[in-house]
Design a protein around this motif. Sequence first.
Motif, PDB file in Angstrom:
ATOM      1  N   TRP A  62       0.862  -1.186   0.000  1.00 15.14           N
ATOM      2  CA  TRP A  62       0.000   0.000   0.000  1.00 15.14           C
ATOM      3  C   TRP A  62       0.895   1.232   0.000  1.00 15.14           C
ATOM      4  O   TRP A  62       1.972   1.231   0.601  1.00 15.14           O
ATOM      5  N   PHE A  63       0.437   2.292  -0.656  1.00 18.26           N
ATOM      6  CA  PHE A  63       1.200   3.537  -0.673  1.00 18.26           C
ATOM      7  C   PHE A  63       0.235   4.716  -0.636  1.00 18.26           C
ATOM      8  O   PHE A  63      -0.954   4.585  -0.949  1.00 18.26           O
ATOM      9  N   SER A  64       0.760   5.862  -0.233  1.00 19.52           N
ATOM     10  CA  SER A  64      -0.074   7.060  -0.198  1.00 19.52           C
ATOM     11  C   SER A  64       0.424   8.149  -1.123  1.00 19.52           C
ATOM     12  O   SER A  64      -0.273   9.114  -1.391  1.00 19.52           O
ATOM     13  N   GLU A  65       1.646   8.009  -1.604  1.00 21.52           N
ATOM     14  CA  GLU A  65       2.202   9.001  -2.520  1.00 21.52           C
ATOM     15  C   GLU A  65       2.979   8.281  -3.611  1.00 21.52           C
ATOM     16  O   GLU A  65       3.660   7.289  -3.356  1.00 21.52           O
ATOM     17  N   MET A  66       2.883   8.785  -4.836  1.00 19.45           N
ATOM     18  CA  MET A  66       3.628   8.229  -5.954  1.00 19.45           C
ATOM     19  C   MET A  66       4.821   9.139  -6.212  1.00 19.45           C
ATOM     20  O   MET A  66       4.671  10.268  -6.658  1.00 19.45           O
ATOM     21  N   HIS A  67       6.027   8.653  -5.915  1.00 24.17           N
ATOM     22  CA  HIS A  67       7.218   9.493  -6.016  1.00 24.17           C
ATOM     23  C   HIS A  67       7.680   9.645  -7.465  1.00 24.17           C
ATOM     24  O   HIS A  67       8.138  10.698  -7.869  1.00 24.17           O
ATOM     25  N   VAL A  73       6.602   3.913  -2.695  1.00 29.48           N
ATOM     26  CA  VAL A  73       7.139   3.615  -1.380  1.00 29.48           C
ATOM     27  C   VAL A  73       6.076   2.909  -0.550  1.00 29.48           C
ATOM     28  O   VAL A  73       5.006   3.464  -0.284  1.00 29.48           O
ATOM     29  N   SER A  74       6.359   1.682  -0.163  1.00 36.25           N
ATOM     30  CA  SER A  74       5.437   0.945   0.698  1.00 36.25           C
ATOM     31  C   SER A  74       5.325   1.656   2.045  1.00 36.25           C
ATOM     32  O   SER A  74       6.314   2.180   2.586  1.00 36.25           O
ATOM     33  N   SER A 107      -4.219  11.828   7.017  1.00 32.18           N
ATOM     34  CA  SER A 107      -5.297  12.060   6.049  1.00 32.18           C
ATOM     35  C   SER A 107      -4.712  12.079   4.634  1.00 32.18           C
ATOM     36  O   SER A 107      -3.876  12.922   4.313  1.00 32.18           O
ATOM     37  N   ALA A 108      -5.157  11.131   3.811  1.00 27.59           N
ATOM     38  CA  ALA A 108      -4.598  10.988   2.462  1.00 27.59           C
ATOM     39  C   ALA A 108      -5.429   9.954   1.714  1.00 27.59           C
ATOM     40  O   ALA A 108      -6.346   9.344   2.269  1.00 27.59           O
ATOM     41  N   THR A 109      -5.085   9.752   0.438  1.00 23.04           N
ATOM     42  CA  THR A 109      -5.678   8.681  -0.353  1.00 23.04           C
ATOM     43  C   THR A 109      -4.682   7.530  -0.437  1.00 23.04           C
ATOM     44  O   THR A 109      -3.521   7.727  -0.798  1.00 23.04           O
ATOM     45  N   TYR A 110      -5.132   6.338  -0.083  1.00 18.30           N
ATOM     46  CA  TYR A 110      -4.271   5.151  -0.042  1.00 18.30           C
ATOM     47  C   TYR A 110      -4.656   4.200  -1.168  1.00 18.30           C
ATOM     48  O   TYR A 110      -5.841   3.969  -1.421  1.00 18.30           O
ATOM     49  N   LYS A 111      -3.629   3.652  -1.833  1.00 16.04           N
ATOM     50  CA  LYS A 111      -3.854   2.750  -2.956  1.00 16.04           C
ATOM     51  C   LYS A 111      -3.048   1.466  -2.767  1.00 16.04           C
ATOM     52  O   LYS A 111      -1.999   1.458  -2.122  1.00 16.04           O
TER      53      LYS A 111
END
Length: 260
Positions: A62-67, A73-74, A107-111
């Motif tokens: 799972w990640f919350s930001e795409m670098h 980043v897991s 608080s974020a969007t998780y994918k």
Amino acid sequence: MALRTAGSVLVVFLWSVAVVLSQNGWSVTYTTQSICTLKGSTVEMSCSYTYPRGYTVTTTLWFSEMHDVENYVSLLDDPDYKGRVTYRSDKMNGHTLTITDLRESDSATYKFRFIANQTRGKYFGSPGVTLSVTDLQVKVTTTWWSTTLTCSTTCTLTDNPTYIWYRNSTIVQEDSFPSYTIYLQTDDSFYCAVKGINSPAVLVLGQDGWSVTYTTQSICTLKGSSVEMSCSYTYPRGYIITTTFWFITNNAEGNPVSLE
């Protein structure tokens, strides 16, 4: 005054609207798209995934930001989540993310993303799960015959929580309705909490339309760091506030002295 609510941790379980996005046999199904829960609680986000025959999944995360395009980043490797994240998978390609001790910064969007053992065997699902982490506030509404205290949050809490109101140290109401009404003037202390959350309740002190609401009652932080304390206040009509200040109660004179 230390107060404990029933239980120690609120875990948000959601089995509601599923979101399925697929492409040539690849898909991720999220159990829900949005969650609102309280600071200090625990949350679970679940999904299931599919992939074409002939592939073997080697990595799930799972990640919350795409670098960048190929570097996700897991959360297990993200220092902001260290010690607070666990993954759980099952034989039916289900996967669950658990985050404990939630912070408002979570608080974020998780994918969810998975990687297979062949070229181009990489996939993540959109739109993901949007998590909103909020804290309790108390809103005070006063009329000439009553005062209504309302436990308020910046988003609507998921899973229909139970609100607990304390009068001094005694529970006076447990209900899914977040408000408590007082019909007589009183100098008592009132606390609002959500059942299952082991965190400081919100303190309200009231007298004849005067009140101060503190966001939290206790803070533990490191030497040399910065800290913020916040409150809101009410006062009767006809008055004009001319001075506001914070003070500590353990000064040598025992009198309120502004910290400025």
